[in-house]
Design an enzyme around this catalytic site. Structure first.
Site, PDB file in Angstrom:
ATOM      1  NE  ARG A 126      28.774  44.030  11.317  1.00 32.02           N
ATOM      2  CZ  ARG A 126      27.981  43.369  10.498  1.00 32.02           C
ATOM      3  NH1 ARG A 126      28.491  42.598   9.558  1.00 32.02           N
ATOM      4  NH2 ARG A 126      26.673  43.465  10.594  1.00 32.02           N
ATOM      5  CB  CYS A 130      36.732  58.085  13.617  1.00 35.56           C
ATOM      6  SG  CYS A 130      36.576  59.796  13.082  1.00 35.56           S
ATOM      7  CD  GLU A 165      24.243  46.129   5.860  1.00 33.87           C
ATOM      8  OE1 GLU A 165      24.462  46.140   7.087  1.00 33.87           O
ATOM      9  OE2 GLU A 165      23.292  45.505   5.355  1.00 33.87           O
ATOM     10  CB  CYS A 173      32.591  59.628  14.629  1.00 28.22           C
ATOM     11  SG  CYS A 173      33.958  59.610  15.798  1.00 28.22           S
ATOM     12  CD  GLU A 321      24.447  41.755   3.403  1.00 28.49           C
ATOM     13  OE1 GLU A 321      23.730  41.697   4.420  1.00 28.49           O
ATOM     14  OE2 GLU A 321      25.573  42.261   3.406  1.00 28.49           O
ATOM     15  CD1 TRP A 329      20.785  40.378  12.236  1.00 31.00           C
ATOM     16  CD2 TRP A 329      18.979  41.641  12.609  1.00 31.00           C
ATOM     17  NE1 TRP A 329      20.230  40.666  11.005  1.00 31.00           N
ATOM     18  CE2 TRP A 329      19.120  41.447  11.205  1.00 31.00           C
ATOM     19  CE3 TRP A 329      17.905  42.402  13.056  1.00 31.00           C
ATOM     20  CZ2 TRP A 329      18.233  41.982  10.264  1.00 31.00           C
ATOM     21  CZ3 TRP A 329      17.019  42.940  12.122  1.00 31.00           C
ATOM     22  CH2 TRP A 329      17.189  42.722  10.754  1.00 31.00           C
ATOM     23  CE  LYS A 370      27.729  30.445  18.433  1.00 32.01           C
ATOM     24  NZ  LYS A 370      28.019  31.865  18.724  1.00 32.01           N
ATOM     25  CG  PHE A 371      22.337  30.537  16.354  1.00 31.63           C
ATOM     26  CD1 PHE A 371      22.160  29.160  16.195  1.00 31.63           C
ATOM     27  CD2 PHE A 371      23.020  30.994  17.474  1.00 31.63           C
ATOM     28  CE1 PHE A 371      22.649  28.268  17.140  1.00 31.63           C
ATOM     29  CE2 PHE A 371      23.512  30.107  18.420  1.00 31.63           C
ATOM     30  CZ  PHE A 371      23.326  28.738  18.256  1.00 31.63           C
ATOM     31  CG  HIS A 372      22.257  35.607   9.563  1.00 31.05           C
ATOM     32  ND1 HIS A 372      21.892  35.353   8.257  1.00 31.05           N
ATOM     33  CD2 HIS A 372      21.878  36.892   9.799  1.00 31.05           C
ATOM     34  CE1 HIS A 372      21.337  36.446   7.735  1.00 31.05           C
ATOM     35  NE2 HIS A 372      21.311  37.380   8.648  1.00 31.05           N
TER      36      HIS A 372
HETATM   37  C1  GAL Z   1      24.039  42.924   7.177  1.00 35.96           C
HETATM   38  C2  GAL Z   1      25.547  42.857   6.987  1.00 35.96           C
HETATM   39  C3  GAL Z   1      26.021  41.412   6.908  1.00 35.96           C
HETATM   40  C4  GAL Z   1      25.389  40.571   7.968  1.00 35.96           C
HETATM   41  C5  GAL Z   1      23.894  40.671   7.868  1.00 35.96           C
HETATM   42  C6  GAL Z   1      23.154  39.869   8.895  1.00 35.96           C
HETATM   43  O1  GAL Z   1      23.688  44.099   7.812  1.00 35.96           O
HETATM   44  O2  GAL Z   1      25.933  43.523   5.827  1.00 35.96           O
HETATM   45  O3  GAL Z   1      27.429  41.414   7.022  1.00 35.96           O
HETATM   46  O4  GAL Z   1      25.834  40.997   9.223  1.00 35.96           O
HETATM   47  O5  GAL Z   1      23.519  42.020   8.058  1.00 35.96           O
HETATM   48  O6  GAL Z   1      21.763  40.012   8.765  1.00 35.96           O
END
Ligand code: GAL
Length: 685
Positions: A126, A130, A165, A173, A321, A329, A370-372
């Site tokens: 994603r 640029c 974000e 870039c 969020e 991650w 999918k594991f979030h």
């Molecule tokens: C943020 C993003 C979300 C999702 C989330 C996962 O940085 O805006 O789309 O990827 O992280 O933690």
């Protein structure tokens, strides 16, 4: 006694994030396009059950909304918006420009971003655009207009979520399109090549430019790149991405002048100058993912919350969020413990948020996330711990509207300057271990642990709103804010400043008349040399009339010009020379730290500063218990947040009522591990 029932219910416009949803916002990113439509009915019913009142919709939907160039398909979005509206769920509608569809790269490969070392970033993930690309910008704005025109009169539309974000994955870039845009930006800034050559100090290493076309972004080079070129590229990159935001915002303003806009920030995010960005937002919103397995998270999250409040000048902000449970991650993705999601949500509210949102509504079944964690987990939804916690918080927030209009008041502020951050951490400096965030934390930590509210302030902010200003390592400083800081002290304020301040001007050229040039008068001293240490080395400082403390990172060799020594170095050839000084300047006080003392010393120093400046903590609290106050007129709401796993007790007189749970409190508050109370009381003024 003040109870939930007799609290005044009306909130002023300033207390509301959007007049179209006069409540605490509660919701999350909703990606219905990942699911068959049969799931949608269950989604909206579950949303209703859990008190969800808002969803961020369509953030990553560009390829679904415009599957082929200029062929839009809004049919699915119409259907889900209709369903949400029927169930009373409002919309934070996204402009969907965060992730371009694959066709954009195929038709216009020049829209793909390029790294410093010349690597092109391809579709398949994603944010592969640029920011300077005229094609990307035009395509994005066209999509925004199409969305805005279609939904402009929709009664569920509460706010716009622009992109997502910005800069998270691609904050700079280095492609040819960006190089051309950089040249244009430089021409605007400098007007002439002569001025640029002067500002960049190109007499050094044969870098003199004879034509604009000779200038490039700071791409990979044999060794250290010109520092001013790097600094200008930081400025350019932040501005360039901001232009993308502003183009979308302008289109939305024209079509829906009444609907507020936001884009979600990422805490202390170095690449974007959030002071500049904040002034363009109607709502400040933030994404935050503290690591539950790291004990410092509580404190870092508080610090980010305070930044968000400060970016908006104290007005309410939105936690856009967070995760209900875990992310996907990190190397290992610990779960938030039972109660911790609720606790951290109230931490944000205590520090000024008027809404709690999550990534994401329903856990994906495919794709990289999918594991979030999500509000709706993969299995056994209604029996899951996560769901119970989500529903509990939703049930509580609907009863907290009386708090919307209350504010956090701080009397002390920490200066944060993005341009300073960029220049402080440039290469070829006395120490590459000096990091702005570490230094901010060394000031924030002691105040946080003492429950003293802190704001952050920009160099262009109004210093006079505070009794004391803490200034870590203000290396690069412009004349005007430097002069205002001096006036602040002369007029009775207190400043605490650390080493490596006042060293360069805005072109990163040394200020030659003695370090820290613009602050010598205010601090009553001069710094002759710096002695940075290797990371593992510590030295000792002796507090005058007090104990011995460790210090690390750096020693300034200080010559006094009026200031009084408060602590001395004990080691090396500068043993006996001042390490920390204090100076009565005009009607105020200035402190200078010529090293980085350990936390115990910082606590001692900041307690002294607060005492002298008459800045008080609220109540005494046990270790790990955070207290933060929101105030409306003469009503006070004290948030008591137990970050310990174990229960605590504390004396909370004169507070006598806990709004969470509607219970009177008799002097002693008992809080479970990860427990929260919001206290108020008639006697509290
Ligand atoms: C943020 C993003 C979300 C999702 C989330 C996962 O940085 O805006 O789309 O990827 O992280 O933690």
């Amino acid at each position: 006694m003040i109870t939930e029932e007799n609290l005044v219910q009306e909130n002023s416009a300033e207390g509301l994030l959007s007049p179209k949803l006069p409540h605490f916002f509660y919701g999350g990113d909703y990606n219905p396009e990942q699911w068959p439509e049969e799931t949608w009915q269950e989604d909206v019913e579950l949303m209703q059950q859990s008190g969800i009142n808002l969803v961020s919709l369509g953030i990553f939907s560009w390829s679904k909304l415009e599957p082929r160039p200029d062929q839009y398909d809004f049919s699915w979005l119409d259907r889900i918006i209709g369903l949400l509206h029927q169930h009373g769920i409002k919309l934070d509608l996204a402009t969907a420009t965060a992730s371009p569809p694959p066709w954009l790269a195929r038709l216009y490969p020049e829209t793909l971003p390029v790294t410093r070392t010349g690597v092109k970033l391809w579709p398949g993930s994603r944010q592969q655009y640029c920011p300077s690309s005229p094609v990307y910008r035009a395509r994005a704005v066209k999509l925004v207009r199409a969305i805005a025109n279609r939904y402009k009169d929709h009664p569920a539309l509460v706010m716009w979520h622009i992109n997502n974000e910005y800069g998270c994955h691609v904050s700079e870039c280095y492609c040819d399109v960006s190089a051309e845009a950089f040249r244009g930006w430089l021409q605007q800034r400098y007007n002439s090549l002569e001025a640029l050559n002067e500002a960049w100090g190109t007499a050094f290493w044969s870098q003199h430019y004879g034509e604009w076309a000779e200038i490039y972004p700071p791409r990979a080079t044999p060794t250290f790149i010109n520092p001013t070129q790097q600094l200008d590229f930081n400025r350019f990159s932040s501005d360039e991405i901001l232009t993308c935001f502003e183009l979308e915002k302008a289109a939305l303003r024209e079509i829906t002048p009444e609907i507020p806009v936001t884009t979600n920030f990422m805490g202390f995010f170095k690449p974007l100058d959030y002071w500049k960005w904040a002034s363009k937002q109607d709502i400040i919103s933030n994404d935050t993912y503290p690591d539950p397995s790291d004990s410092i998270s509580t404190f870092e999250a508080a610090m980010v919350n305070d930044l968000m409040r400060s970016l908006g000048g104290g007005k309410p902000w939105l936690l856009m969020e967070q995760t209900t449970s875990q992310v996907n991650w990190r190397a290992h993705n610990s779960l938030k413990r039972p109660g911790q999601m609720r606790l951290w949500s109230y931490q944000a509210i205590g520090r000024g948020a008027n809404g709690i949102m999550f990534f994401q509504w329903r856990a994906s079944k495919a794709g990289a996330e999918k594991f979030h964690g999500a509000l709706v987990p993969h299995i056994d939804i209604e029996h899951s711990r996560i769901w119970r916690e989500v529903a509990q918080l939703g049930g509580e927030l609907v009863r907290l509207d009386p708090l919307l209009d209350s504010r956090v008041n701080a009397q002390i502020a920490i200066l944060v300057d993005w341009e300073n951050w960029w220049s402080l951490e440039l290469d070829a400096h006395p120490s590459s271990h000096l990091k702005q965030l570490d230094q901010l934390k060394s000031y924030y930590g002691p105040l946080f642990r003492r429950n003293i509210p802190v704001d952050f302030i920009s160099p262009d902010g109004d210093f006079s709103r505070y009794k004391a200003i803490l200034v870590p390592n203000w290396y690069m400083v412009r004349d005007e804010p430097a002069a205002r800081l001096e006036q602040f002290v002369a007029g009775g304020g207190t400043v605490v400043m650390s080493f490596f301040s006042g060293i360069v001007d805005q072109n990163d050229h040394i200020r030659l008349n003695g370090y820290p040039a613009p602050f010598r008068k205010m601090l009553g001293l001069r710094v002759e040399e710096f002695d940075p240490y290797p990371p593992e080395q510590v030295q000792q400082i002796q507090l005058k009339g007090g104990g011995t403390y460790q210090c690390s990172l750096w020693s300034d060799i200080i010559e006094l010009e009026g200031a009084l020594p408060m602590a001395y170095f004990k080691d090396d050839f500068y043993a006996g020379k001042p390490a920390v000084t204090r100076y009565g300047f005009g009607q105020g006080l200035s402190y200078y730290l010529g090293t980085q003392p350990e936390a115990a010393f910082m606590t001692h120093l900041l307690e002294q500063v607060c005492k002298e400046a008459d800045i008080q903590a609220e109540l005494a609290a046990p270790e790990g218990v955070e207290l933060v106050k929101r105030v409306r007129g003469n009503e006070v709401f004290l948030f008591v947040l137990n970050h310990n796993k174990t229960p605590v007790e504390l004396n909370v007189d004169p507070y006598d009522y806990n709004l969470l749970g509607n219970t009177p409190v008799e002097q002693t508050l008992h809080l479970a591990g990860f427990g929260v109370a919001i206290l108020t009381g008639a006697k509290v003024k």
